[in-house]
Design an enzyme around this catalytic site. Structure first.
Site, PDB file in Angstrom:
ATOM      1  N   SER A  31       4.192   3.988  -1.020  1.00  0.00           N
ATOM      2  CA  SER A  31       5.189   5.067  -1.165  1.00  0.00           C
ATOM      3  C   SER A  31       6.185   4.759  -2.285  1.00  0.00           C
ATOM      4  CB  SER A  31       5.909   5.334   0.158  1.00  0.00           C
ATOM      5  OG  SER A  31       6.409   4.154   0.711  1.00  0.00           O
ATOM      6  N   HIS A  69      -0.845   2.865   5.625  1.00  0.00           N
ATOM      7  CA  HIS A  69       0.589   2.714   5.282  1.00  0.00           C
ATOM      8  C   HIS A  69       1.404   3.343   6.428  1.00  0.00           C
ATOM      9  CE1 HIS A  69       4.125   2.143   2.950  1.00  0.00           C
ATOM     10  NE2 HIS A  69       4.042   3.164   2.104  1.00  0.00           N
ATOM     11  N   HIS A  71      -0.703  -7.228   6.968  1.00  0.00           N
ATOM     12  CA  HIS A  71       0.145  -6.764   5.880  1.00  0.00           C
ATOM     13  C   HIS A  71      -0.358  -7.319   4.557  1.00  0.00           C
ATOM     14  CE1 HIS A  71       3.769  -5.770   3.575  1.00  0.00           C
ATOM     15  NE2 HIS A  71       3.981  -4.879   4.524  1.00  0.00           N
ATOM     16  N   ARG A 112      11.119  -6.531  10.804  1.00  0.00           N
ATOM     17  CA  ARG A 112      11.394  -5.151  11.250  1.00  0.00           C
ATOM     18  C   ARG A 112      10.790  -4.930  12.635  1.00  0.00           C
ATOM     19  NH1 ARG A 112       8.735  -1.981   6.309  1.00  0.00           N
ATOM     20  NH2 ARG A 112       7.080  -3.413   6.968  1.00  0.00           N
ATOM     21  N   ASP A 145       5.159  -0.997  12.157  1.00  0.00           N
ATOM     22  CA  ASP A 145       4.603   0.158  12.860  1.00  0.00           C
ATOM     23  C   ASP A 145       4.091  -0.170  14.262  1.00  0.00           C
ATOM     24  OD1 ASP A 145       4.986   1.875  10.609  1.00  0.00           O
ATOM     25  OD2 ASP A 145       3.306   0.880   9.651  1.00  0.00           O
TER      26      ASP A 145
END
Ligand code: CMX
Length: 466
Positions: free
Chosen positions: A271, A301, A347, A356, A402
């Site tokens: 992105s 993603h 990743h 995160r 995620d």
């Protein structure tokens, strides 16, 4: 089909009011003035650095890198954040726990709340930790810029509800391009030294409008189509949560954390890189960000946050709400055997658990320790890494951002999984649009790396080896 709602008429009215407000009081927060002070020095620094060291080699490129998604090639500049493989993201040098500690919090939450994304945006733009007053003013400035033109409301209300929310989001942002001050200024022939200022105005307008656009999509697809008006006394996240229809103050805190941590992940992710690439052709911020959202909508993603929830709820319906470790392990192996990836794990850069993920886990431990879905997400965290490690090819068996976000949203009642990537997208605007402003401030050129054919690569390899 829904007809143009009262919301559209309200928007048309508030569009005029907001325009007057802006004309009377642009740069309410003082952020643009601060950038005007910082940018000339940074331009000089980069110019001098390029002049002295422009010819210095900073890496080598292998054939494997050319075929392998350019992994690890140092080939672009991003000022806002840097991702360390082991430690995770640092926003202008600050880790997530440091941001949680240092950035201003919402009114009434000063002693123990989550950081406000407004503060993170200021940090990403300037490299400076803002004061509470600066952040409060930024909330107000975004509230004053939040109106959406009627044609965008009309577009969203007329799109088929079967069209994925991310496609709707990207289309609505492209339609918002009618508001671009950059495109208008460019058309009027402004000097290129002023590009960053028009880009900044678009970035501010777009970030301000995104919660309204995103909530409209949510309300039209899943509810009655009506969106609560912006409250200029509230922060960006609380307004967004309210517009989605969630008034629980704990959910507002979750949104502040969520919108802060999804914002930026240095420059090479799909992105961020897309926004930078499209913007390098001097496409305006609306077009650049709309394209970036098409990239975020990919399952490897941002769409992975939807994939994770679909995968976990399928697991629940197959194995029951509290499966054994062995049953979960078999479910994971079945997923792999069917030729699919385990969503939320792995990743391209990280080699440890994503911080995160960790901070969302801490939020869950604090606010929803007994939630059954959180329990299952924790179990998956125990079971998946050894299985991925045993495959022998996965470079990072640990969870990414995620793997956790959906379980928190489910807990507070935001159940529509197809919508989750839109939330990621609203946050991602903070990072990629700050970077875009700096791209224009530093005068970075149109991006055009050299591609090679396999025949050309073979000739090059032979020439180098002989
Ligand atoms: N499950 C199964 N296999 C995986 C895997 C996973 N979670 N992660 C990596 N692999 C596989 C790759 O598919 C690749 O297999 P092949 O050689 O057969 O093609 C191999 O392991 C090596 O891949 P890698 O170098 O470890 O990972 P990449 O840098 O190529 O890809 C990523 C990174 C994120 C796309 C990958 O880990 C993945 O597909 N994860 C699941 C999807 C996901 O969670 N994406 C979200 C990432 C965060 C974000 O952007 O939001």
């Amino acid at each position: 089909m829904l007809s143009l709602s009262s919301f559209a008429r309200r928007c048309a009215l508030s569009s005029q009011t907001a325009a007057c407000l802006r004309a009377a009081s642009s740069d309410v927060s003082g952020l643009k003035a601060r950038l005007s002070e910082i940018i000339p020095a940074q331009q000089q620094e980069v110019k001098a650095f390029r002049k002295e060291f422009g010819g210095t080699k900073i890496g080598d490129v292998t054939v494997e890198m050319a075929y392998g998604g350019m992994r690890g090639i140092k080939g672009m500049v991003c000022e806002t954040s840097v991702l360390d493989a082991d430690e995770g993201i640092r926003f202008r040098g600050y880790s997530i726990p440091e941001c949680q500690d240092l950035l201003p919090r919402a009114a009434g939450m000063e002693s123990e709340g989550e950081p406000l994304p407004e503060g993170l945006f200021w940090l990403l733009m300037t490299g400076e930790v803002p004061t509470t007053e600066q952040v409060r003013a930024l909330s107000q400035e975004w509230a004053s810029r939040a109106s959406v033109p009627p044609h965008v409301v009309s577009l969203v209300t007329n799109l088929p509800s079967t069209l994925h929310p991310m496609s709707q989001f990207s289309a609505a942002i492209a339609a918002l391009q009618s508001e671009s001050r950059f495109a208008q200024a460019y058309g009027e022939g402004v000097h290129k030294s002023t590009y960053w200022e028009h880009c900044y105005e678009d970035a501010m307008d777009l970030i301000a409008k995104l919660p309204t656009v995103a909530s409209l999509i949510y309300k039209v697809i899943y509810k009655d189509g009506d969106v609560t008006p912006i409250d200029s006394n509230l922060d960006w996240s609380a307004n967004f949560a309210n517009m989605l229809g969630f008034r629980d103050s704990e959910f507002h805190e979750l949104m502040r954390l969520y919108l802060t941590i999804h914002s930026d992940h240095e420059g090479g992710n799909v992105s961020a890189h897309t926004c930078h690439l499209v913007g390098s052709a001097l496409s305006d911020p609306y077009l650049s960000f709309s394209a970036a959202m098409c990239g975020l909508a990919g399952p490897l993603h941002g769409l992975a946050n939807q994939e994770v929830l679909v995968w976990i709820t399928e697991m629940q319906s197959k194995l029951g709400s509290s499966p054994s470790d062995a049953d979960v392990a078999q479910y994971v192996k079945d997923t792999l055997a069917s030729g699919r990836v385990v969503p939320g794990y792995g990743h391209a850069v990280l080699r440890k658990t994503d911080p995160r993920y960790t901070c969302q886990r801490e939020f869950a431990l604090k606010h929803l320790p007994d939630d059954p879905l959180f329990d299952l997400v924790s179990k998956v965290y125990q079971v998946v890494p050894p299985i991925l490690t045993d495959l022998g090819k996965v470079k990072n068996p640990w969870p990414n951002v995620d793997a956790h976000s959906g379980c928190l949203l489910q807990h507070y009642g935001l159940k529509e999984m197809q919508y989750y990537t839109v939330l990621f997208g609203v946050s991602r605007a903070l990072g990629v649009l700050s970077s875009l402003v700096w791209d224009r401030a530093l005068g970075l050129p149109i991006e055009r790396p050299k591609s090679m054919s396999t025949i050309g690569l073979k000739k090059l390899v032979n020439a180098k080896n002989n």
